[in-house]
Design a protein around this motif. Structure first.
Motif, PDB file in Angstrom:
ATOM      1  N   VAL A  66      57.053 -72.501  21.252  1.00 17.66           N
ATOM      2  CA  VAL A  66      56.249 -71.985  22.363  1.00 17.66           C
ATOM      3  C   VAL A  66      57.112 -71.753  23.602  1.00 17.66           C
ATOM      4  O   VAL A  66      57.094 -70.680  24.210  1.00 17.66           O
ATOM      5  CB  VAL A  66      55.077 -72.954  22.685  1.00 17.66           C
ATOM      6  N   ASN A  67      57.884 -72.766  23.987  1.00 17.78           N
ATOM      7  CA  ASN A  67      58.624 -72.692  25.252  1.00 17.78           C
ATOM      8  C   ASN A  67      59.782 -71.703  25.228  1.00 17.78           C
ATOM      9  O   ASN A  67      60.150 -71.165  26.273  1.00 17.78           O
ATOM     10  CB  ASN A  67      59.126 -74.075  25.667  1.00 17.78           C
ATOM     11  N   SER A  68      60.356 -71.451  24.060  1.00 17.96           N
ATOM     12  CA  SER A  68      61.482 -70.522  24.004  1.00 17.96           C
ATOM     13  C   SER A  68      61.057 -69.107  23.602  1.00 17.96           C
ATOM     14  O   SER A  68      61.883 -68.213  23.499  1.00 17.96           O
ATOM     15  CB  SER A  68      62.553 -71.036  23.040  1.00 17.96           C
ATOM     16  N   SER A  69      59.754 -68.915  23.398  1.00 19.67           N
ATOM     17  CA  SER A  69      59.284 -67.589  22.981  1.00 19.67           C
ATOM     18  C   SER A  69      59.186 -66.649  24.179  1.00 19.67           C
ATOM     19  O   SER A  69      59.191 -67.070  25.325  1.00 19.67           O
ATOM     20  CB  SER A  69      57.918 -67.688  22.286  1.00 19.67           C
ATOM     21  N   ARG A  70      59.054 -65.363  23.867  1.00 24.17           N
ATOM     22  CA  ARG A  70      58.869 -64.354  24.916  1.00 24.17           C
ATOM     23  C   ARG A  70      57.408 -64.267  25.358  1.00 24.17           C
ATOM     24  O   ARG A  70      57.083 -63.540  26.285  1.00 24.17           O
ATOM     25  CB  ARG A  70      59.365 -62.991  24.430  1.00 24.17           C
ATOM     26  N   PHE A  71      56.545 -65.023  24.711  1.00 24.41           N
ATOM     27  CA  PHE A  71      55.105 -64.961  24.990  1.00 24.41           C
ATOM     28  C   PHE A  71      54.765 -65.950  26.098  1.00 24.41           C
ATOM     29  O   PHE A  71      54.376 -67.086  25.848  1.00 24.41           O
ATOM     30  CB  PHE A  71      54.302 -65.237  23.725  1.00 24.41           C
ATOM     31  N   LYS A  72      54.912 -65.513  27.335  1.00 26.18           N
ATOM     32  CA  LYS A  72      54.711 -66.388  28.485  1.00 26.18           C
ATOM     33  C   LYS A  72      53.263 -66.417  28.969  1.00 26.18           C
ATOM     34  O   LYS A  72      52.945 -67.140  29.901  1.00 26.18           O
ATOM     35  CB  LYS A  72      55.638 -65.971  29.639  1.00 26.18           C
ATOM     36  N   ASP A  73      52.404 -65.613  28.335  1.00 27.74           N
ATOM     37  CA  ASP A  73      51.005 -65.567  28.767  1.00 27.74           C
ATOM     38  C   ASP A  73      50.062 -66.289  27.800  1.00 27.74           C
ATOM     39  O   ASP A  73      48.864 -66.043  27.793  1.00 27.74           O
ATOM     40  CB  ASP A  73      50.550 -64.123  28.970  1.00 27.74           C
ATOM     41  N   LEU A  74      50.616 -67.185  26.985  1.00 32.47           N
ATOM     42  CA  LEU A  74      49.767 -67.961  26.084  1.00 32.47           C
ATOM     43  C   LEU A  74      48.843 -68.864  26.892  1.00 32.47           C
ATOM     44  O   LEU A  74      49.238 -69.417  27.915  1.00 32.47           O
ATOM     45  CB  LEU A  74      50.621 -68.813  25.144  1.00 32.47           C
ATOM     46  N   ARG A  75      47.619 -69.016  26.391  1.00 32.99           N
ATOM     47  CA  ARG A  75      46.646 -69.850  27.105  1.00 32.99           C
ATOM     48  C   ARG A  75      46.258 -71.098  26.318  1.00 32.99           C
ATOM     49  O   ARG A  75      45.833 -72.088  26.897  1.00 32.99           O
ATOM     50  CB  ARG A  75      45.376 -69.031  27.403  1.00 32.99           C
ATOM     51  N   VAL A  76      46.348 -71.038  24.964  1.00 30.76           N
ATOM     52  CA  VAL A  76      45.899 -72.156  24.126  1.00 30.76           C
ATOM     53  C   VAL A  76      46.761 -72.214  22.864  1.00 30.76           C
ATOM     54  O   VAL A  76      47.144 -71.178  22.314  1.00 30.76           O
ATOM     55  CB  VAL A  76      44.411 -71.996  23.708  1.00 30.76           C
ATOM     56  N   ILE A  77      47.027 -73.442  22.401  1.00 26.05           N
ATOM     57  CA  ILE A  77      47.659 -73.674  21.104  1.00 26.05           C
ATOM     58  C   ILE A  77      46.562 -74.131  20.145  1.00 26.05           C
ATOM     59  O   ILE A  77      45.814 -75.067  20.453  1.00 26.05           O
ATOM     60  CB  ILE A  77      48.752 -74.755  21.197  1.00 26.05           C
ATOM     61  N   LEU A  78      46.471 -73.474  18.995  1.00 25.77           N
ATOM     62  CA  LEU A  78      45.531 -73.867  17.945  1.00 25.77           C
ATOM     63  C   LEU A  78      46.306 -74.520  16.803  1.00 25.77           C
ATOM     64  O   LEU A  78      47.334 -73.990  16.378  1.00 25.77           O
ATOM     65  CB  LEU A  78      44.780 -72.645  17.409  1.00 25.77           C
ATOM     66  N   LEU A  79      45.809 -75.631  16.318  1.00 28.93           N
ATOM     67  CA  LEU A  79      46.420 -76.312  15.179  1.00 28.93           C
ATOM     68  C   LEU A  79      45.398 -76.474  14.075  1.00 28.93           C
ATOM     69  O   LEU A  79      44.209 -76.629  14.333  1.00 28.93           O
ATOM     70  CB  LEU A  79      46.927 -77.701  15.583  1.00 28.93           C
ATOM     71  N   LYS A  80      45.894 -76.483  12.850  1.00 25.99           N
ATOM     72  CA  LYS A  80      45.037 -76.714  11.694  1.00 25.99           C
ATOM     73  C   LYS A  80      45.260 -78.154  11.254  1.00 25.99           C
ATOM     74  O   LYS A  80      46.072 -78.431  10.393  1.00 25.99           O
ATOM     75  CB  LYS A  80      45.402 -75.728  10.597  1.00 25.99           C
ATOM     76  N   GLY A  81      44.590 -79.067  11.915  1.00 25.81           N
ATOM     77  CA  GLY A  81      44.825 -80.488  11.678  1.00 25.81           C
ATOM     78  C   GLY A  81      46.007 -80.975  12.502  1.00 25.81           C
ATOM     79  O   GLY A  81      46.655 -80.199  13.204  1.00 25.81           O
ATOM     80  N   ILE A  82      46.279 -82.286  12.414  1.00 23.45           N
ATOM     81  CA  ILE A  82      47.426 -82.822  13.160  1.00 23.45           C
ATOM     82  C   ILE A  82      48.551 -83.291  12.247  1.00 23.45           C
ATOM     83  O   ILE A  82      49.574 -83.752  12.725  1.00 23.45           O
ATOM     84  CB  ILE A  82      47.033 -83.946  14.142  1.00 23.45           C
ATOM     85  N   THR A  83      48.369 -83.163  10.929  1.00 22.50           N
ATOM     86  CA  THR A  83      49.450 -83.498  10.007  1.00 22.50           C
ATOM     87  C   THR A  83      49.980 -82.216   9.385  1.00 22.50           C
ATOM     88  O   THR A  83      49.215 -81.406   8.863  1.00 22.50           O
ATOM     89  CB  THR A  83      48.991 -84.476   8.911  1.00 22.50           C
ATOM     90  N   TYR A  84      51.281 -82.058   9.470  1.00 23.87           N
ATOM     91  CA  TYR A  84      51.964 -80.882   8.919  1.00 23.87           C
ATOM     92  C   TYR A  84      53.025 -81.364   7.944  1.00 23.87           C
ATOM     93  O   TYR A  84      53.552 -82.475   8.097  1.00 23.87           O
ATOM     94  CB  TYR A  84      52.598 -80.063  10.052  1.00 23.87           C
ATOM     95  N   ALA A  85      53.342 -80.549   6.965  1.00 29.27           N
ATOM     96  CA  ALA A  85      54.409 -80.887   6.012  1.00 29.27           C
ATOM     97  C   ALA A  85      54.241 -82.318   5.509  1.00 29.27           C
ATOM     98  O   ALA A  85      55.127 -83.144   5.624  1.00 29.27           O
ATOM     99  CB  ALA A  85      55.785 -80.686   6.652  1.00 29.27           C
ATOM    100  N   GLY A  86      53.084 -82.609   4.979  1.00 33.91           N
ATOM    101  CA  GLY A  86      52.791 -83.964   4.527  1.00 33.91           C
ATOM    102  C   GLY A  86      52.301 -84.807   5.689  1.00 33.91           C
ATOM    103  O   GLY A  86      51.278 -84.519   6.279  1.00 33.91           O
TER     104      GLY A  86
END
Length: 195
Positions: A66-86
């Motif tokens: 998020v922080n290193s992307s060119r998308f500086k106008d993001l308003r919300v992060i969506l996640l599919k659950g809180i466990t990733y890769a196991g």
């Protein structure tokens, strides 16, 4: 602060790719995909990072993406659950704090937290640290009875529910998460899988 959820709100939705049981044993990597969209209709970009299966780097990977992307106008992060890769558990408070963006976690099935804690204690030396992350997560809010739940950090429940509604095109899952799932599974298996 989000005062009004506009139909074209800029969001990023993260999901991970498939991995095998042997990749868990070898601490291999799987892909983490973030799909950046305006609401539910227009894809404006894709972010990608690699995360360790059963590791502790999912939070850091999301923050970096998020922080290193060119998308500086993001308003919300969506996640599919809180466990990733196991059991690579996302620290929701840190993700919110270090990106300065609210986080909305969308879940299809009510998780069995006690079973998750038992599995963590059985298989991980740092189980208590991971369990602390699970317990720090906000309470589940039932959006659609027995079909869709969410957790929100940095956003009130009413606004979080509106973000989910505005970013969902078909079915129950917001479009950025649905597309992130398809792209991540295609990268890892050669073909996208259905949500």
């Amino acid at each position: 602060m989000i005062r009004k959820v506009k139909p074209q709100i800029r969001v990023v939705g993260f999901d991970d790719g498939a991995f095998s049981f042997s990749s868990k044993l070898k601490h291999e990597k799987t892909i983490l995909i973030g799909v950046v969209m305006k609401g539910s209709l227009e894809v404006v970009g894709v972010l990608a990072r690699w995360i360790t299966v059963d590791g502790r780097d999912a939070t850091e990977a999301m923050i970096d993406a998020v922080n290193s992307s060119r998308f500086k106008d993001l308003r919300v992060i969506l996640l599919k659950g809180i466990t990733y890769a196991g059991f690579n558990i996302v620290d929701l408070e840190r993700l919110h704090r270090e990106t300065n963006l609210p986080v909305v976690v969308v879940i299809r099935k009510r998780p069995d937290v006690l079973s998750m804690e038992d599995a963590l204690r059985k298989h991980f030396q740092d189980a208590e640290e991971r369990i602390t992350l699970l317990r720090k997560a906000p309470s589940l809010v039932e959006l659609i009875p027995e079909k869709l739940y969410f957790q929100a950090v940095g956003l009130d429940e009413k606004t979080a529910a509106e973000v989910i509604r505005v970013t969902t095109r078909t079915g129950f899952i917001p479009e950025p998460l649905r597309l992130a799932h398809m792209i991540a599974s295609a990268v890892m298996t050669g073909e996208s899988r259905r949500e």
